[in-house]
Design an enzyme around this catalytic site. Structure first.
Site, mmCIF file in Angstrom:
data_model
loop_
_atom_site.group_PDB
_atom_site.id
_atom_site.type_symbol
_atom_site.label_atom_id
_atom_site.label_comp_id
_atom_site.label_asym_id
_atom_site.label_seq_id
_atom_site.Cartn_x
_atom_site.Cartn_y
_atom_site.Cartn_z
ATOM 1 N N SER A 296 1.063 -8.190 4.682
ATOM 2 C CA SER A 296 1.805 -7.788 3.489
ATOM 3 C C SER A 296 3.212 -8.373 3.481
ATOM 4 O O SER A 296 3.942 -8.277 4.472
ATOM 5 C CB SER A 296 1.897 -6.262 3.419
ATOM 6 N N ASP B 61 6.337 -3.695 -6.298
ATOM 7 C CA ASP B 61 6.047 -3.853 -4.867
ATOM 8 C C ASP B 61 6.780 -5.052 -4.265
ATOM 9 O O ASP B 61 6.253 -5.746 -3.394
ATOM 10 C CB ASP B 61 4.539 -3.987 -4.627
ATOM 11 N N HIS C 69 6.269 -1.872 -0.027
ATOM 12 C CA HIS C 69 5.583 -0.907 0.837
ATOM 13 C C HIS C 69 5.753 -1.219 2.326
ATOM 14 O O HIS C 69 5.429 -0.401 3.176
ATOM 15 C CB HIS C 69 4.095 -0.786 0.468
#
Length: 416
Positions: free
Chosen positions: A266, A187, A155
């Protein structure tokens, strides 16, 4: 005796230096006492002392010893003066201003920053962590090979398209990067940095960690590069179902931590107390209603590194990742429809050629445990299955018609 006489001697004629007109008024003066006036003679001048004449036959001394003595004396005097001046200035505060705090002492052992300390681990890991900049997005990542492969979240790169991508290192240097491949469902994405001789991170084993283990989270939260936070492993195998509405749904059994993680973390590494990466920081749980309001509340989740590493290796070697499956479809989102007890994942359909069918499972069976993990619903089953590599054999407990049964299922890779 009449005034002005003294036994027939006239004392008023001024012939005596002691007897003047006022002497007769001195009642204590004995006029018969002998007296004399002593006048000191002038000193006899003897002239200047004679000048010494050196002996022409005596040996002459050179200037060397004299200069040496002068030099040594000057050095000693300077050193003594400097020492005394320093002591005076130190004790009196002259020239140094106000002095606060206790006298300096040797740093305690905790401040020595041993390699196994949190500071030591942070120093070792930091060069392997990067800030990933993609068009319209910023995230984190970590170097996994000296020739420039970097693992990050899918992402982080999904909105980049064909736009420019770059990474920044902890020393401030930057390099361009390109997308190697991505797997939206796990992911995980891999990018390649245009730079060689990089320090790859050390890999740990996410199957060996325990709740309570200390961890450090690295990354660039809110674009604050080179940020490190600490915490512990709060829970293991926390099943996650994440994704934007209308987009790809991601499932994984996450490592939960209370280390502060925010937007921008992230893709960064979660490392253990030895500096080995055990997870990829991916999502947080927040009380904010929108992404812009989301912030750390001590609930962060990381993809186990064993799963992330396997996916990354597949992407590098083949360009795509294998997805581990059990060969059945389940209901997700709640525990309804699971039958008696309300706990478990009901198998809606079973692929006749899949692992579940090969182990004897049928549609309608309710799987209650997978390898000892209690299942609440279908989400738990999907997330836990994807934790394992294709070919792994897991123990399954299930109910059929109110009867508890067990089976061993050898998981497989999907056909995509």
């Amino acid at each position: 005796m009449a005034p002005g006489t003294s036994g027939g001697i006239d004392v008023t004629d001024g012939s005596s230096p002691w007897w003047n007109g006022d002497a007769r008024h001195d009642p204590w003066r004995d006029p018969y006492a002998p007296s004399a006036v002593v006048i000191p003679s002038a000193p006899v001048s003897t002239g200047p002392a004679p000048e010494k004449v050196p002996d022409p036959d005596a040996p002459r001394r050179g200037l060397g010893p004299t200069l040496m003595i002068c030099l040594v004396t000057a050095l000693l005097a300077g050193g003594l003066g400097g020492t005394l001046g320093y002591v005076f200035a130190t004790r009196s505060g002259v020239g140094g201003g106000t002095t606060l705090g206790a006298p300096q002492q040797a740093a305690p052992g905790a401040a020595q920053r041993a390699p196994e300390s949190l500071a030591g681990v942070a120093k070792e890991v930091a060069p392997s962590v990067v800030t990933v900049r993609v068009t319209g997005a910023i995230g984190s990542g970590f170097v996994v090979s000296a020739d420039g492969y970097v693992i990050t979240n899918d992402h982080v790169v999904e909105g980049g398209g064909s736009g420019a991508m770059s990474v920044a290192f902890s020393d401030g240097s930057t390099a361009t990067a390109s997308l190697v491949g991505r797997d939206p469902e796990s992911d995980i994405a891999v990018i390649k940095v245009d730079k060689s001789g990089l320090p790859p991170i050390k890999f740990g084993n996410s199957d060996e960690i325990a709740v309570g283990d200390p961890v450090l989270a690295f990354g660039s939260p809110l674009a604050l590069a080179n940020t490190v936070t600490s915490g512990i492993v709060s829970a293991l195998d926390r099943t996650i179902q994440a994704g934007e509405p209308g987009g790809t749904t991601r499932y994984y059994a996450a490592i939960q931590t209370d280390a502060a993680v925010n937007q921008g973390n992230s893709g960064g590494p979660l490392v253990d107390g030895a500096g080995r990466v055990i997870g990829v920081n991916s999502v947080i749980r927040s009380v904010g209603a929108t992404d812009t309001e989301a912030g750390n509340i001590g609930l962060a989740f990381a993809i186990p590194i064993n799963q992330a590493r396997r996916v990354a290796e597949d992407i590098i070697d083949t360009g795509k990742a294998r997805r581990t499956v059990i060969g059945a479809e389940v209901n997700t989102g709640n525990a309804s429809g699971t039958g008696s007890g309300g706990v478990g994942a009901r198998l809606r359909t079973v692929n006749a050629a899949g692992p579940a069918a090969a182990a004897g499972l049928k549609a309608g069976d309710v799987v209650t445990k997978l390898d000892g993990h209690v299942l609440e619903d279908g989400t738990d089953l999907i997330a836990l299955v994807r934790k394992y590599a294709p070919g792994a054999t897991v123990a399954v407990e299930f109910r059929r018609g109110g009867k508890a049964e067990t089976a061993s299922v050898t998981l497989a890779a999907d056909a995509k």
